[in-house]
Design an enzyme around this catalytic site. Structure first.
Site, mmCIF file in Angstrom:
data_model
loop_
_atom_site.group_PDB
_atom_site.id
_atom_site.type_symbol
_atom_site.label_atom_id
_atom_site.label_comp_id
_atom_site.label_asym_id
_atom_site.label_seq_id
_atom_site.Cartn_x
_atom_site.Cartn_y
_atom_site.Cartn_z
ATOM 1 N N ARG B 54 78.430 11.498 -15.990
ATOM 2 C CA ARG B 54 77.935 11.383 -14.618
ATOM 3 C C ARG B 54 76.571 12.031 -14.435
ATOM 4 O O ARG B 54 75.677 11.443 -13.837
ATOM 5 C CB ARG B 54 78.903 12.061 -13.674
ATOM 6 C CG ARG B 54 79.892 11.088 -13.135
ATOM 7 C CD ARG B 54 80.744 11.802 -12.150
ATOM 8 N NE ARG B 54 82.106 11.709 -12.614
ATOM 9 C CZ ARG B 54 83.142 12.061 -11.880
ATOM 10 N NH1 ARG B 54 82.970 12.584 -10.696
ATOM 11 N NH2 ARG B 54 84.351 11.919 -12.352
ATOM 12 N N THR B 55 76.443 13.246 -14.935
ATOM 13 C CA THR B 55 75.168 13.947 -14.768
ATOM 14 C C THR B 55 74.059 13.200 -15.499
ATOM 15 O O THR B 55 72.958 13.026 -14.984
ATOM 16 C CB THR B 55 75.288 15.398 -15.290
ATOM 17 O OG1 THR B 55 76.391 16.019 -14.653
ATOM 18 C CG2 THR B 55 74.036 16.193 -15.013
ATOM 19 N N LYS B 83 74.045 19.738 -37.974
ATOM 20 C CA LYS B 83 74.073 20.075 -39.402
ATOM 21 C C LYS B 83 73.302 21.350 -39.682
ATOM 22 O O LYS B 83 72.934 21.628 -40.823
ATOM 23 C CB LYS B 83 73.487 18.920 -40.223
ATOM 24 C CG LYS B 83 74.351 17.673 -40.193
ATOM 25 C CD LYS B 83 73.685 16.551 -41.001
ATOM 26 C CE LYS B 83 73.872 15.194 -40.342
ATOM 27 N NZ LYS B 83 72.608 14.447 -40.306
ATOM 28 N N ARG B 104 71.487 19.465 -21.608
ATOM 29 C CA ARG B 104 72.794 20.063 -21.317
ATOM 30 C C ARG B 104 73.330 20.604 -22.635
ATOM 31 O O ARG B 104 73.226 19.959 -23.677
ATOM 32 C CB ARG B 104 73.744 19.019 -20.753
ATOM 33 C CG ARG B 104 75.088 19.615 -20.286
ATOM 34 C CD ARG B 104 75.949 18.501 -19.727
ATOM 35 N NE ARG B 104 77.258 18.941 -19.312
ATOM 36 C CZ ARG B 104 77.593 19.221 -18.055
ATOM 37 N NH1 ARG B 104 76.690 19.143 -17.096
ATOM 38 N NH2 ARG B 104 78.819 19.571 -17.757
ATOM 39 N N HIS B 132 73.728 25.383 -13.425
ATOM 40 C CA HIS B 132 73.600 23.934 -13.304
ATOM 41 C C HIS B 132 72.747 23.731 -12.046
ATOM 42 O O HIS B 132 73.256 23.334 -11.008
ATOM 43 C CB HIS B 132 74.996 23.321 -13.153
ATOM 44 C CG HIS B 132 75.029 21.824 -13.229
ATOM 45 N ND1 HIS B 132 73.928 21.063 -13.535
ATOM 46 C CD2 HIS B 132 76.038 20.949 -13.032
ATOM 47 C CE1 HIS B 132 74.276 19.781 -13.528
ATOM 48 N NE2 HIS B 132 75.556 19.700 -13.217
#
Ligand SMILES: [Zn+2]
Lengths: 149, 309
Positions: B54-55, B83, B104, B132
């Site tokens: 959604r974000t 990695k 994010r 956020h």
């Protein structure tokens, strides 16, 4: 003249007014046992300000800023005396800078500073008692949470 | 004069009250007008090391509606970062492909490190339990739209106040205005002590409560959050707690709430808000979700220096 409780040194640094209980902690962060310098340590000396104080005298030692920052965290009341030819040429209290870089570990295991090779950065939000906020994860730590690197 | 060009959007702590209001005004402008070519030729890179469809879609949609392009990696598992490449290295390379980065990450502080490392603007789209900020801006925008002003409101917070980052950030932001705050939660999910101390130092009036009913009549706004099951070691305890705070149309109508009382929720919800609430004039959480687009458009345009008010 005031009687000396711990013998004098010719040149070097005297860390005075250490909260007595923290004396060995301060000694241990300075790595003095490894450097082979003359060190005099006194504990439980009487102090008007602190009740009992500790004192550490190190010959031929100039403290780095990082060492001073660490002492300020462990013994916020400490004073530093720079000794030249048995005379105190400079006397100042330790004080915390606005930000500690690479001195304290962030206590949050989920913080990026514990996962990437970067120096930790902690903002000093309060000096007494010491309260630090991580520049990265913004978590606040004080007391037992504060762990030196 | 507020100028947000090249500013990173990492934490609500980085914003003055003037900057917050500037962004909210810009969002209102974005809602009223369309600017289909404003960010033409600009490229947004969305880097989601933790999924949040959604974000991500909200940012991508905002960018495209302003005429910009979006690039992203297909899935975190496909990058070399997992990695063992450092975030610092990865971000420096992606800087060369884009004009702005939305990041994010499951590690707290990762967006701050990214912003410190590169010179193009970085927007934090959520870092662990920390911040956020774009959610906070859209929460503020929703309250502003619903109430006409942010000044001097009585705001209740309900649910998971201990781990809820949206609660912490919103409380921090509302302290600028200043609002009176009521923290309602199970004793095991109270606001963290350092957050409360900070509010106190900033002169905010607040109180803590077990029951929503005892303070409901005093509130202008209620910010409700989801209680996450994974916070509880004992599932029995979770069942007990979640039942205590279940809002419904019947419950609210039975209480003497103010006529223009409004309920926000960052969504998704679980059990804490019954669907019967949706049709009431109190519910603004779907408007809140929709505000994501104008608010993110405003932030993108402002930090890319494409628009000033
Ligand atoms: Zn941290």
């Amino acid at each position: 003249m005031k009687q000396l409780q711990v013998s004098a040194i010719k040149d070097g640094t005297v860390i005075d007014h250490i909260d007595s209980k923290s004396t060995f902690k301060v000694a241990s962060i300075l790595n003095i046992h490894e450097e082979g310098k003359l060190v005099l340590v006194g504990m439980n000396l009487s102090s008007r300000r602190l009740g009992k104080k500790g004192i550490i005298k190190i010959e031929d030692k100039v403290l780095t800023q990082e060492e001073v920052n660490k002492i300020a965290l462990i013994a916020p009341n400490a004073t530093l005396n720079i000794i030249k030819d048995f005379e105190a040429v400079e006397k100042r209290p330790v004080s915390l800078p606005e930000e500690l870089i690479g001195v304290v570990k962030c206590f949050n295991p989920n913080c990026i500073s514990n996962h990437e090779r970067i120096p930790t950065r902690l903002k000093v939000v309060k000096k007494t008692p010491v309260r630090l906020r991580c520049h990265y994860c913004e978590r606040v730590m004080e007391g037992e949470d504060i762990e030196l690197l | 004069m507020v100028n947000l060009k090249n500013k990173d959007i990492i934490s609500i702590r980085d914003f003055t009250i003037e900057e917050i209001l500037y962004i909210l005004n810009m969002a209102a402008d974005m809602e009223g007008h369309s600017y289909p070519e404003l960010l033409k030729g600009k490229v947004l890179a969305t880097l989601f090391f933790e999924p949040s469809t959604r974000t991500r879609m909200s940012f991508e949609s905002a960018m495209k509606l302003l005429g910009g392009e979006v690039i992203s990696f297909a899935e975190p598992g496909a990058t070399s970062l997992v990695k063992g490449e450092s975030l610092k290295d990865a971000i420096k390379i992606i800087e060369g492909y884009s004009d702005i980065i939305v990041l994010r990450h499951f590690l707290e502080g990762a967006p701050r490190l990214a912003a410190d490392t590169i010179s193009i603007p970085v927007i934090n789209a959520g870092d662990g339990t920390n911040q956020h900020p774009t959610q906070t801006f859209l929460d503020l925008y929703t309250i502003l739209r619903a109430k006409g002003s942010l000044e001097g409101l009585s705001v209740g917070f309900l649910g998971d106040l201990k781990y809820g980052r949206t609660v912490h950030s919103l409380a921090y932001a509302l302290a600028h205005f200043p609002c009176q705050m009521f923290f309602v939660s199970h004793p095991s999910l109270r606001m963290p002590v350092d957050q409360l101390e900070e509010l106190k130092e900033r002169g905010v009036k607040y109180s803590e409560h077990d029951s929503f009913e005892e303070i409901s009549h005093r509130l202008d706004v209620l910010y409700c959050t989801r209680i996450q099951q994974e916070r509880f070691a004992d599932p029995v305890e979770y069942e007990k707690v979640k039942g205590t705070y279940r809002l419904s149309k019947g419950l609210i109508e039975g209480l003497k709430v103010k006529p223009d009382f409004k309920i926000l929720h960052p969504l998704p919800r679980v059990d804490e808000m019954d669907e019967s609430l949706d049709e009431t004039p109190y519910a603004v959480y779907f408007q809140q979700a929709k505000s994501g687009i104008p608010v993110r458009k405003a932030l993108l345009a402002a930090v890319l220096g494409a628009k000033e008010l």
